[in-house]
Enzyme design. Structure first.
Site, PDB file in Angstrom:
ATOM      1  N   HIS A 113      -1.112   8.152   5.986  1.00  8.82           N
ATOM      2  CA  HIS A 113      -1.585   6.882   5.433  1.00  8.82           C
ATOM      3  C   HIS A 113      -2.758   6.352   6.255  1.00  8.82           C
ATOM      4  O   HIS A 113      -3.574   5.592   5.752  1.00  8.82           O
ATOM      5  CB  HIS A 113      -0.448   5.858   5.448  1.00  8.82           C
ATOM      6  CG  HIS A 113      -0.810   4.560   4.815  1.00  8.82           C
ATOM      7  ND1 HIS A 113      -0.674   4.338   3.462  1.00  8.82           N
ATOM      8  CD2 HIS A 113      -1.320   3.412   5.332  1.00  8.82           C
ATOM      9  CE1 HIS A 113      -1.073   3.115   3.182  1.00  8.82           C
ATOM     10  NE2 HIS A 113      -1.475   2.526   4.286  1.00  8.82           N
ATOM     11  N   HIS A 164      -9.455   2.938   1.111  1.00  4.20           N
ATOM     12  CA  HIS A 164      -8.041   2.637   0.932  1.00  4.20           C
ATOM     13  C   HIS A 164      -7.823   2.202  -0.505  1.00  4.20           C
ATOM     14  O   HIS A 164      -8.273   1.125  -0.919  1.00  4.20           O
ATOM     15  CB  HIS A 164      -7.623   1.522   1.898  1.00  4.20           C
ATOM     16  CG  HIS A 164      -6.146   1.382   2.039  1.00  4.20           C
ATOM     17  ND1 HIS A 164      -5.252   1.750   1.047  1.00  4.20           N
ATOM     18  CD2 HIS A 164      -5.378   0.914   3.067  1.00  4.20           C
ATOM     19  CE1 HIS A 164      -4.025   1.517   1.445  1.00  4.20           C
ATOM     20  NE2 HIS A 164      -4.079   1.009   2.674  1.00  4.20           N
ATOM     21  N   CYS A 211       0.796  -1.231   0.000  1.00  3.02           N
ATOM     22  CA  CYS A 211       0.000   0.000   0.000  1.00  3.02           C
ATOM     23  C   CYS A 211       0.825   1.277   0.000  1.00  3.02           C
ATOM     24  O   CYS A 211       0.265   2.370  -0.066  1.00  3.02           O
ATOM     25  CB  CYS A 211      -0.961  -0.009   1.181  1.00  3.02           C
ATOM     26  SG  CYS A 211      -2.155  -1.362   1.074  1.00  3.02           S
TER      27      CYS A 211
END
Length: 388
Positions: A276, A316, A146
């Site tokens: 994040h 996300h 990610c």
């Protein structure tokens, strides 16, 4: 060598384009999660889904016969906007570089009943984009989970800083995957209500999809082309703590190392940080603490830095997340405000950063930090400054 951003592109759950992205972030609307099926996808269209991308005609010489998956199509949409925003010509694109951050690439091509036995490798997305846009310089795929998008932007900057390219299209994208969503649910990492990164009751992430792109170039190249810089890269860093396949190293030491390196180039405390932070309690806490310590190490007070978590309202987006962070940082610098955080009923008292709520907060200093983390301990950070 100074690296600047001269073009932005995005396609997200808010629609196609950076204007739609910014408007959606400012609205900070509550977005609940529909009940999932056992197969791992919602029973109705996902609220964090991007609009269906429209593929433009490929550039001459694009290899024919290769199918394009949803991730590749989303990336093409974002890159089209960024390239147009930067005013790049075909000749300039031929000499440009390309970096792509993605976790699974065109995974949807392998998740259909008639999928071929040949797995569609992630790197084929980069090859497809290079062919479609006629990008003839160095091309790289970064698949660091990610944090892939943040790595792609940082690597693109290094290509420019080391003289391997004057212009680099850095982008990131991922689409919904039945396998990925099902796996995250199996691990208990999906919040069944909504994504609540700054709330004490947060219970996990919510998956999203989309793509984002930035055109990076040397300040000298931008001057020669007469391009207007949107932001300048003040510093960047990356690291890997290799602590666990999924959980971050508890001390946050290596993440802090990346953030410190990104801040070292500025000589100043950032006004905001695009985190994040995805709603997973342990990960969120490690990140906020590492960023807070790094801010204080350069002479700032963590509570005076506005922390922002866009995943609360856009989900996300995996390999796209870090590039979205850079696009959002540039928009924050352009507009001089930080969007409000969504889904916060009881703010996390353990977060050392400021948490804008209720409405946009003014950006108090002209630089924005972007933090990216990923499974396997892959960390990346970038600091952006208002272009002079």
């Amino acid at each position: 060598m100074t690296v600047v951003v001269t073009g932005l592109g995005a396609v997200s759950c808010f629609g196609s384009g950076t204007a739609a992205l910014w408007e959606g972030l400012l609205r900070a609307e509550r977005r609940p999660v529909p009940a999932p099926e056992t197969c791992g996808l919602p029973t109705r269209p996902p609220l964090y889904a991007a609009p269906d991308p429209v593929l433009h005609s490929p550039a001459p010489g694009t290899p024919g016969g290769e199918p394009v998956g949803r991730t590749g199509a989303l990336l093409a949409t974002a890159v089209t906007e960024a390239v147009g925003d930067a005013g790049l010509t075909a000749g300039e694109l031929f000499d440009a570089g390309l970096t792509v951050g993605t976790s699974l690439g065109d995974i949807d091509l392998a998740e259909t009943p008639d999928a071929s036995a040949r797995y569609p490798a992630t790197h084929r997305v980069t090859a497809g984009l290079a062919g479609r846009f006629g990008i003839g310089g160095p091309g790289h795929t970064l698949s660091t989970a990610c944090s892939a998008g943040a790595y792609a932007v940082g690597w693109g900057a290094e290509l420019i800083e080391t003289g391997q390219a004057d212009i680099v299209v850095a982008c990131g994208g991922d689409a919904f995957s039945r396998v990925a969503i099902g796996t995250l649910q199996r691990f208990g990492l999906v919040d069944p209500e909504c994504c609540r990164p700054f709330d004490v009751d947060r219970a996990g992430m919510v998956t999203g999809e989309g793509a984002a792109a930035v055109v990076l170039e040397s300040a000298g190249s931008a001057r020669r082309r007469g391009a207007r810089p949107r932001a300048a890269l003040a510093g960047h860093g990356w690291s890997c703590d290799a602590h666990h396949p999924m959980a971050p190293e508890p001390s946050g030491g290596q993440l802090g190392r990346s953030v410190t390196r990104a801040l070292d180039g500025t000589g100043e405390v950032p006004g905001a940080v695009v985190l994040h932070r995805a709603g997973v309690a342990g990960n969120d806490a490690v990140e906020a603490d590492a960023v807070g310590r790094a801010v204080e190490a350069v002479g700032g007070t963590a509570a005076d830095v506005a922390g922002y978590a866009p995943k609360a309202v856009m989900g996300h987006t995996a390999g796209a997340a870090g590039v979205f962070g850079c696009v959002i940082a540039t928009l924050i610098l352009r507009h001089g405000v930080v969007p409000p955080n969504a889904h916060v009923t009881t703010p996390d008292p353990g977060c050392p950063l400021g948490i804008p709520l209720g409405g946009p907060a003014p950006l108090t200093r002209p630089s924005v930090l972007v933090s990216g983390t990923g499974f396997g301990g892959n960390n990346a950070a970038l600091t952006w400054r208002a272009a002079g």
